[in-house]
Design an enzyme around this catalytic site. Structure first.
Site, mmCIF file in Angstrom:
data_model
loop_
_atom_site.group_PDB
_atom_site.id
_atom_site.type_symbol
_atom_site.label_atom_id
_atom_site.label_comp_id
_atom_site.label_asym_id
_atom_site.label_seq_id
_atom_site.Cartn_x
_atom_site.Cartn_y
_atom_site.Cartn_z
ATOM 1 N N SER A 32 41.376 42.286 38.234
ATOM 2 C CA SER A 32 41.500 41.922 39.647
ATOM 3 C C SER A 32 42.631 42.696 40.340
ATOM 4 O O SER A 32 43.790 42.611 39.932
ATOM 5 C CB SER A 32 41.748 40.410 39.716
ATOM 6 O OG SER A 32 42.580 40.095 40.797
HETATM 7 N N1 GSH Z 1 43.684 37.212 49.215
HETATM 8 C C1 GSH Z 1 43.722 36.760 47.843
HETATM 9 C C2 GSH Z 1 42.438 37.133 47.150
HETATM 10 C C3 GSH Z 1 42.313 36.477 45.797
HETATM 11 C C4 GSH Z 1 40.926 36.615 45.225
HETATM 12 O O1 GSH Z 1 39.916 36.726 45.944
HETATM 13 N N2 GSH Z 1 40.860 36.565 43.906
HETATM 14 C C5 GSH Z 1 39.568 36.604 43.243
HETATM 15 C C6 GSH Z 1 39.682 37.536 42.039
HETATM 16 S S1 GSH Z 1 40.015 39.196 42.565
HETATM 17 C C7 GSH Z 1 39.236 35.210 42.748
HETATM 18 O O2 GSH Z 1 40.111 34.464 42.380
HETATM 19 N N3 GSH Z 1 37.969 34.837 42.754
HETATM 20 C C8 GSH Z 1 37.537 33.584 42.203
HETATM 21 C C9 GSH Z 1 37.201 32.533 43.211
HETATM 22 O O3 GSH Z 1 37.311 32.770 44.433
HETATM 23 O O4 GSH Z 1 36.807 31.462 42.771
HETATM 24 C C10 GSH Z 1 44.935 37.393 47.129
HETATM 25 O O5 GSH Z 1 45.333 38.491 47.500
HETATM 26 O O6 GSH Z 1 45.475 36.767 46.222
#
Ligand code: GSH
Length: 238
Positions: A32
């Site tokens: 990620s």
């Molecule tokens: N704007 C957030 C984005 C975080 C994000 O979208 N993380 C994804 C992985 S890259 C995630 O946790 N996805 C799982 C979900 O939304 O359940 C940041 O910069 O921390």
């Protein structure tokens, strides 16, 4: 590894010294980009933070325990002894303010901070969603095609990002800052997915300059893995 600190507790009329375990944990996924920005910072500043890997695809961000810490079910998530913080850019600046206050990566000078924050907010609202955000459906196997419209949007957002480097080698001024750390994993991932960075000479030079970071090579290895996965789904690349 946990850090133990001595603290004084009062029991009845007596004060006793007790050892308290202080562990700071980062919940993350290796590929990620927002998680990798925090890992770049941890390596750069040699911060003592425990890493706990979470498998998003196996639903590990949707468990009751995880949702109690972060109802938005996203990683990266920082647990600083019960203080839960999500959003990668907030985590980056919190770690510096808390553990290396006024460090050059996020100096305690209002105008310098403002320029760093400007890049972080631009990245959050414009650069990330219009670049890596557009290939997430591929990674999730929801589609196997990057449309011409998406490709045009990625080029467009890179040309806007290039403008930030018209005066300096780094995104928020003369020195490397958390703004650069936040951008690097996204740019590296896209490069390894086949994006032609040489069309943006200032960003290409900046990408080379990022080699000064202690975590650069480890991050490249992850970006290469991510690119390999992307190309297994989209052989022609970006
Ligand atoms: N704007 C957030 C984005 C975080 C994000 O979208 N993380 C994804 C992985 S890259 C995630 O946790 N996805 C799982 C979900 O939304 O359940 C940041 O910069 O921390």
């Amino acid at each position: 590894m946990p850090v133990y600190i001595w603290t004084v507790d009062t029991i009845g009329r007596y004060s006793v010294r007790i050892k308290v375990k202080m562990t700071i944990t980062l919940y993350y996924a290796p590929m990620s980009p927002p998680c990798r920005a925090i890992i770049l910072l941890i390596k750069e500043l040699e911060l003592n933070i425990e890493l706990k890997e979470v498998n998003v695809f196996a639903g590990e961000t949707m468990t009751e325990d995880f949702l109690r810490m972060n109802p938005e079910h996203t990683i990266p998530l920082l647990d600083d002894n019960g203080f839960y913080l999500w959003e990668s850019r907030a985590i980056l600046t919190y770690l510096i303010d808390s553990f290396r206050p006024a460090h050059d990566l996020y100096p305690n000078i209002p105008k310098e901070k403002a320029l760093i924050n400007r890049v972080l907010y631009h990245e959050l609202t414009e650069f990330y969603p219009n670049s890596f955000g557009l290939i997430i459906p591929i990674m999730k196997r929801q589609t196997a095609v990057v449309s011409d419209e998406s490709k045009a949007k990625i080029s467009n957002v890179f040309s806007r990002l290039e403008l930030y480097l018209s005066r300096n080698d780094w995104f928020a001024g003369e020195n490397i800052t958390v703004a650069d750390l936040s951008l690097l994993p996204t740019v590296a991932s896209l490069v390894h997915c086949g994006f032609n960075i040489s069309e943006f000479p200032r960003i290409a030079d900046w990408y080379e300059n990022c080699k000064v970071l202690k975590g650069y090579h480890d991050d490249q290895a992850v970006a290469q893995q991510l690119g390999g996965y992307f190309r297994s789904l989209v052989p022609e690349g970006l």
